[in-house]
Design a protein around this motif. Structure first.
Motif, PDB file in Angstrom:
ATOM      1  N   TRP A 195       0.814  -1.218   0.000  1.00 39.15           N
ATOM      2  CA  TRP A 195       0.000   0.000   0.000  1.00 39.15           C
ATOM      3  C   TRP A 195       0.848   1.269   0.000  1.00 39.15           C
ATOM      4  O   TRP A 195       0.301   2.366  -0.062  1.00 39.15           O
ATOM      5  CB  TRP A 195      -0.914   0.007   1.222  1.00 39.15           C
ATOM      6  CG  TRP A 195      -1.930  -1.091   1.193  1.00 39.15           C
ATOM      7  CD1 TRP A 195      -3.211  -1.029   0.705  1.00 39.15           C
ATOM      8  CD2 TRP A 195      -1.760  -2.426   1.669  1.00 39.15           C
ATOM      9  NE1 TRP A 195      -3.836  -2.244   0.839  1.00 39.15           N
ATOM     10  CE2 TRP A 195      -2.976  -3.131   1.429  1.00 39.15           C
ATOM     11  CE3 TRP A 195      -0.712  -3.115   2.267  1.00 39.15           C
ATOM     12  CZ2 TRP A 195      -3.149  -4.468   1.771  1.00 39.15           C
ATOM     13  CZ3 TRP A 195      -0.895  -4.453   2.599  1.00 39.15           C
ATOM     14  CH2 TRP A 195      -2.096  -5.125   2.346  1.00 39.15           C
ATOM     15  N   GLU A 278      -3.068   2.048  -3.816  1.00 33.97           N
ATOM     16  CA  GLU A 278      -3.833   0.834  -3.555  1.00 33.97           C
ATOM     17  C   GLU A 278      -2.927  -0.367  -3.748  1.00 33.97           C
ATOM     18  O   GLU A 278      -1.837  -0.253  -4.298  1.00 33.97           O
ATOM     19  CB  GLU A 278      -5.027   0.743  -4.498  1.00 33.97           C
ATOM     20  CG  GLU A 278      -4.631   0.687  -5.968  1.00 33.97           C
ATOM     21  CD  GLU A 278      -5.827   0.537  -6.887  1.00 33.97           C
ATOM     22  OE1 GLU A 278      -5.618   0.257  -8.084  1.00 33.97           O
ATOM     23  OE2 GLU A 278      -6.954   0.680  -6.411  1.00 33.97           O
ATOM     24  N   ALA A 310      -3.362  -8.211   0.013  1.00 32.36           N
ATOM     25  CA  ALA A 310      -3.081  -7.280  -1.082  1.00 32.36           C
ATOM     26  C   ALA A 310      -3.502  -7.809  -2.447  1.00 32.36           C
ATOM     27  O   ALA A 310      -3.286  -7.141  -3.450  1.00 32.36           O
ATOM     28  CB  ALA A 310      -1.582  -6.948  -1.106  1.00 32.36           C
TER      29      ALA A 310
END
Length: 451
Positions: A195, A278, A310
Motif C-alpha cells: 500500500w 492501492e 493485497a
C-alpha cells in the motif's frame, strides 16, 4: 479442538448461565442448531470457534473476548551471530552466480501467469523482496511475452541498498522492451509495502517520495539517469538495527517511482501518488521472504497474511521457501548432526495464514498441492569434470558456501568449523556421491476468487 471438548465447554456455560443450548447457538453464531450439529459430529470453522469462545468470554462477569489472530512473541536476535540475508553479500553473490535457483524460481512463477486475469488500467505485480532483481527481471520477460501491449505496474520491496542497486541495473532493459511500465520500489515492511503507506503516523509523515520520469528512448539513456540516483539512495535508503529486537528496519520509509516520460499520459492512472495508493495485485511473488528459523506464527502474521490481503479478485500469491531433505542438507548434517532449519512445512504455514486471516480469508483458496507439483529442484552449476575425480578447492568451497547459505548457518558457527578441513571434505564427499550438488524448494499458492 475436538467436538467433545467444544461441547463440554458449551454445556458448562449453558448450565452456569441457565441458558438453553439453542439460545446459546443463536446468540453466539446465529445458529440455533449449532450444538445439535456438533453432537452429530459436524465440523466448524476456526472463525466459528473463535466467535463461540469470544461470546462465552464476554458473557462472564468481567470477561473480555480473547485476542483475535496469531500471537507472535518478539524474535530477539543476537546481532553478532544472527544470519541476515542482506548482510551476507559475499555468500549471497557467490550462491546466486553458482546455483540455478533464481532461474528455476522465475520459471515456476511464470507458470502462474496463465491463471491471472488482469484488469484495467494495468497488470499489477508485487515482488516481496526483490533481492538482486534476477527473478523479477526474468518474470517480467515472461510477462511481456504473454501480455505485450498491457501497461505494467511493478512494485518491489527491498531493504538492502546494495540489492536495490543491482535491481535498478536491470530496469533500463525492461522499460525499453516494455515502455508502458511503472516501477515502484520501497523499503517499507511487508505489511506496509503493498500500500506504500507506513503504519506509524510519524513514519508516514517522514516518508520520502521520489518520482523520476525517465527521458529518452534507449536503455543507455535510461541507465544514465538511473545511475544519477546514487547520491539520493545513499542519503535516504538506509537500514538500521532495532535496539530492542536486533532486527533490521528502515531509518526512513522511501518510495521510488520510475517510468518513461513519453508514456506519462498513457500511464497517468497507473502512476501512484502519495495518499492515493492501492494494493490489488494480480501477482505477488514471495520468494524466500523469511528466515528458515523464524516461527510459523511470525511468517503467517507478519509476512504472508498481509501479502494475501493485497490480492485483487483473481490475483495469486506464490510463496517459495527451502524444503531441505537434499544433498545440501546432507552436507550440513555431516558437520552438525541433527541440524534441520526447515521445520515449517507449507501445509503448516498455510493453516496458520488461514487462521490469521479468519473471515477476511473466506474468498481465498489455499493451495499446498502435492509434492510432485510443489517441490522443485535447482542445481549448483559446474562443469562435469569439476565434480568428478579430483575436486578442486574452489569447487568444494562453492558447494560448501551454497549449502551454508541455504541452511542459513550463522557466521559464529561457521568460523569455528572452517578452521579445520572437515567442511571441504564433507563438500567433496557429497559432490562425489551425487555427481554434483542440488537443493529442493517448495512452493504454495494463495489465490483470491474472481468476482
Amino acid at each position: 479442538m475436538k467436538n467433545d471438548k467444544i461441547l463440554s465447554q458449551i454445556t458448562d456455560f449453558c448450565r452456569k448461565a441457565d441458558m438453553a443450548e439453542s439460545t446459546f447457538g443463536r446468540r453466539a453464531v446465529n445458529d440455533g442448531k449449532l450444538v445439535h450439529r456438533l453432537r452429530e459430529g459436524k465440523r466448524i470453522t476456526i472463525d466459528t470457534l473463535e466467535r463461540i469462545q469470544a461470546y462465552m468470554a464476554a458473557s462472564m462477569a468481567g470477561g473480555v473476548p480473547p485476542p483475535r489472530g496469531l500471537q507472535v512473541p518478539p524474535e530477539k536476535r543476537d546481532p553478532r551471530g544472527n544470519f541476515r540475508f542482506f548482510e551476507n553479500r559475499q555468500k549471497y553473490l557467490l550462491f546466486v552466480h553458482t546455483c540455478s535457483e533464481k532461474r528455476v524460481i522465475a520459471d515456476r512463477v511464470a507458470l502462474e501467469l496463465a491463471s491471472i486475469h488482469p484488469r484495467p488500467p494495468a497488470l499489477r505485480l508485487f515482488d516481496a523482496g526483490v533481492g538482486d532483481g534476477t527473478v523479477l527481471a526474468r518474470v517480467l520477460r515472461a510477462t511481456h511475452q504473454r501480455f505485450p501491449h498491457m501497461p505494467f505496474y511493478v512494485a518491489g520491496k527491498e531493504l538492502s541498498l546494495e540489492d536495490l542497486r543491482l535491481t535498478l541495473e536491470k530496469v533500463p532493459d525492461r522499460i525499453f522492451e516494455h515502455p508502458a511500465s511503472v516501477f515502484v520500489f520501497t523499503n517499507m515492511f511487508y505489511a506496509e509495502a503493498p500500500w506504500l503507506t507506513p503504519a506509524s503516523p510519524a513514519a508516514a509523515a517522514a516518508t520520502v517520495w521520489h518520482e523520476v520520469p525517465l527521458r529518452g528512448a534507449s536503455s543507455g539513456e535510461f541507465e544514465q539517469q538511473i545511475a544519477e540516483l546514487r547520491p539520493f539512495l545513499e542519503q535516504n535508503w538506509r537500514a538500521a538495527i532495532s535496539p530492542r529486537t536486533a532486527m533490521p528496519l528502515y531509518e526512513r520509509p522511501v518510495v521510488l517511482v520510475l517510468y518513461r516520460e513519453d508514456h506519462r499520459f498513457l500511464l497517468d492512472s497507473t502512476i501512484p501518488r502519495p495518499g492515493q495508493t492501492e494494493a490489488n495485485f494480480d501477482l505477488v511473488i514471495a520468494s524466500q521472504p523469511y528466515r528458515a528459523l523464524s516461527s510459523v506464527n511470525f511468517r503467517a502474521k507478519r509476512i504472508i497474511a498481509p501479502l494475501a490481503r493485497a490480492l485483487r479478485p483473481g490475483g495469486r500469491l506464490i510463496g517459495i521457501h527451502s524444503h531441505g531433505q537434499d544433498p545440501g542438507m546432507e552436507m550440513i548434517q555431516a558437520i552438525w548432526p541433527g541440524e534441520n532449519p526447515f521445520s515449517v512445512s507449507r501445509h503448516e504455514l498455510l493453516r496458520a495464514v488461514k487462521y490469521e486471516l479468519g473471515s477476511v480469508g473466506r474468498d481465498l483458496n489455499f493451495n499446498a498441492y502435492a509434492d510432485n507439483r510443489s517441490i522443485f529442484r535447482y542445481d549448483m552449476e559446474a562443469l562435469p569434470n569439476e565434480v568428478t575425480g579430483t575436486i578442486g578447492t574452489s569447487t568444494a568451497f562453492a558447494a560448501w558456501n551454497a549449502a551454508v547459505y541455504v541452511a542459513q548457518i550463522e557466521d559464529d558457527r561457521l568460523t569455528e568449523m572452517t578452521q579445520n578441513g572437515r567442511t571441504l571434505d564433507a563438500a567433496r564427499d557429497v559432490l562425489r556421491k551425487y555427481n554434483g550438488l542440488w537443493f529442493l524448494d517448495e512452493s504454495y499458492v494463495i489465490s483470491r476468487r474472481r468476482d
